[in-house]
Design a protein around this motif. Structure first.
Motif, short mmCIF file in Angstrom:
data_model
loop_
_atom_site.label_atom_id
_atom_site.label_comp_id
_atom_site.label_asym_id
_atom_site.label_seq_id
_atom_site.Cartn_x
_atom_site.Cartn_y
_atom_site.Cartn_z
N GLU A 86 0.86 -1.19 0.00
CA GLU A 86 0.00 0.00 0.00
C GLU A 86 0.89 1.24 0.00
O GLU A 86 0.93 1.99 0.97
N PRO A 87 1.64 1.46 -1.08
CA PRO A 87 2.64 2.53 -1.08
C PRO A 87 2.06 3.94 -1.05
O PRO A 87 2.79 4.90 -0.84
N ASP A 88 0.74 4.08 -1.24
CA ASP A 88 0.13 5.41 -1.24
C ASP A 88 -0.44 5.81 0.12
O ASP A 88 -1.01 6.87 0.27
N LYS A 89 -0.26 4.94 1.14
CA LYS A 89 -0.79 5.21 2.47
C LYS A 89 0.32 5.13 3.52
O LYS A 89 1.18 4.27 3.45
N ALA A 90 0.27 6.06 4.49
CA ALA A 90 1.29 6.10 5.54
C ALA A 90 0.63 6.26 6.90
O ALA A 90 -0.35 7.00 7.04
N TYR A 91 1.16 5.54 7.88
CA TYR A 91 0.69 5.66 9.27
C TYR A 91 1.75 6.42 10.06
O TYR A 91 2.93 6.05 10.02
N LEU A 92 1.35 7.45 10.77
CA LEU A 92 2.28 8.12 11.68
C LEU A 92 2.47 7.17 12.85
O LEU A 92 1.51 6.82 13.54
N MET A 112 8.41 -6.44 16.73
CA MET A 112 8.27 -4.99 16.77
C MET A 112 6.80 -4.61 16.83
O MET A 112 6.00 -5.14 16.05
N ASP A 113 6.46 -3.73 17.75
CA ASP A 113 5.10 -3.19 17.84
C ASP A 113 5.16 -1.71 17.53
O ASP A 113 5.95 -0.97 18.11
N PHE A 114 4.31 -1.29 16.61
CA PHE A 114 4.20 0.11 16.26
C PHE A 114 2.87 0.64 16.78
O PHE A 114 1.81 0.04 16.55
N ASP A 115 2.92 1.75 17.50
CA ASP A 115 1.72 2.46 17.93
C ASP A 115 1.49 3.55 16.89
O ASP A 115 2.34 4.42 16.69
N CYS A 116 0.35 3.47 16.19
CA CYS A 116 0.09 4.36 15.06
C CYS A 116 -1.16 5.19 15.28
O CYS A 116 -2.08 4.76 15.98
N GLN A 117 -1.21 6.33 14.63
CA GLN A 117 -2.45 7.09 14.59
C GLN A 117 -3.50 6.20 13.94
O GLN A 117 -3.18 5.30 13.16
N PRO A 118 -4.78 6.42 14.24
CA PRO A 118 -5.82 5.47 13.80
C PRO A 118 -5.95 5.27 12.29
O PRO A 118 -6.24 4.18 11.84
N PHE A 119 -5.72 6.32 11.52
CA PHE A 119 -5.99 6.20 10.10
C PHE A 119 -4.77 6.54 9.26
O PHE A 119 -3.96 7.39 9.63
N ALA A 120 -4.68 5.86 8.12
CA ALA A 120 -3.58 6.10 7.19
C ALA A 120 -3.76 7.47 6.54
O ALA A 120 -4.88 7.92 6.30
N GLU A 121 -2.64 8.11 6.28
CA GLU A 121 -2.64 9.37 5.56
C GLU A 121 -2.23 9.12 4.13
O GLU A 121 -1.56 8.14 3.82
#
Length: 172
Positions: A86-92, A112-121
């Protein structure tokens, strides 16, 4: 595979064995108990909790303490997490799981666990520089994210402008 903070996992000699990423983040629940009434009431306001993305990776590079520290440093900052499929979407995101040197130097495997904002940008926001335009001028705003995206509009004029209209055409 994935990119984090502008660096691809391949560049850090990591290979992904498994990824657990939710399609939808959990809704934030505000449960209210009322005395004398069974159960609870959920008074959600449409907000969501952060998204948790977990991976198991194998380190394929030269097993040196310096390389282990390089991987740890790369994962120590907050940045955008982008998946190859999904190269067009990024999670902070922020990688919050501790990584030991043994995981890289001896076991070659790390969780590895990533804590991300709820929605992809959207990775690429549409930016339009029109130069001289005839009025009226219409510009479409496009976002490839997974949720409503705030929009920033900047208008620069060489002379006084009057009667600027910005119209919201439809909901996503």
């Amino acid at each position: 595979m994935f990119w984090f903070n502008g660096i691809h996992a391949d560049d850090m000699d990591l290979h992904v064995l498994s990824i657990n990423r939710e399609v939808k983040p959990a809704a934030r629940m505000h449960l209210v108990q009322i005395p004398g009434h069974d159960g609870t009431f959920n008074v959600t306001d449409g907000t969501h909790e952060n998204r948790q993305i977990s991976m198991i990776c194998v380190y394929m590079g030269e097993q040196t303490r310096s390389n282990a520290r390089s991987v740890a440093q790369w994962l120590s900052a907050e940045g955008f997490l982008v998946f190859d499929d999904e190269p067009d979407k990024a999670y902070l995101a922020h990688a919050h799981t501790p990584i030991t040197a043994d995981q890289i130097l001896t076991l070659n495997e790390m969780h590895m666990d990533f804590d991300c904002q709820p929605f992809a940008e959207s990775v690429a926001y549409r930016e339009q520089q029109t130069g001289n335009v005839s009025l009226p001028h219409e510009e479409n705003v496009v976002s490839a994210g997974t949720w409503a995206t705030p929009c920033q509009i900047t208008i620069t004029a060489k002379s006084n402008m009057e009667n600027i209209t910005i119209t919201k055409i439809s909901e996503r």
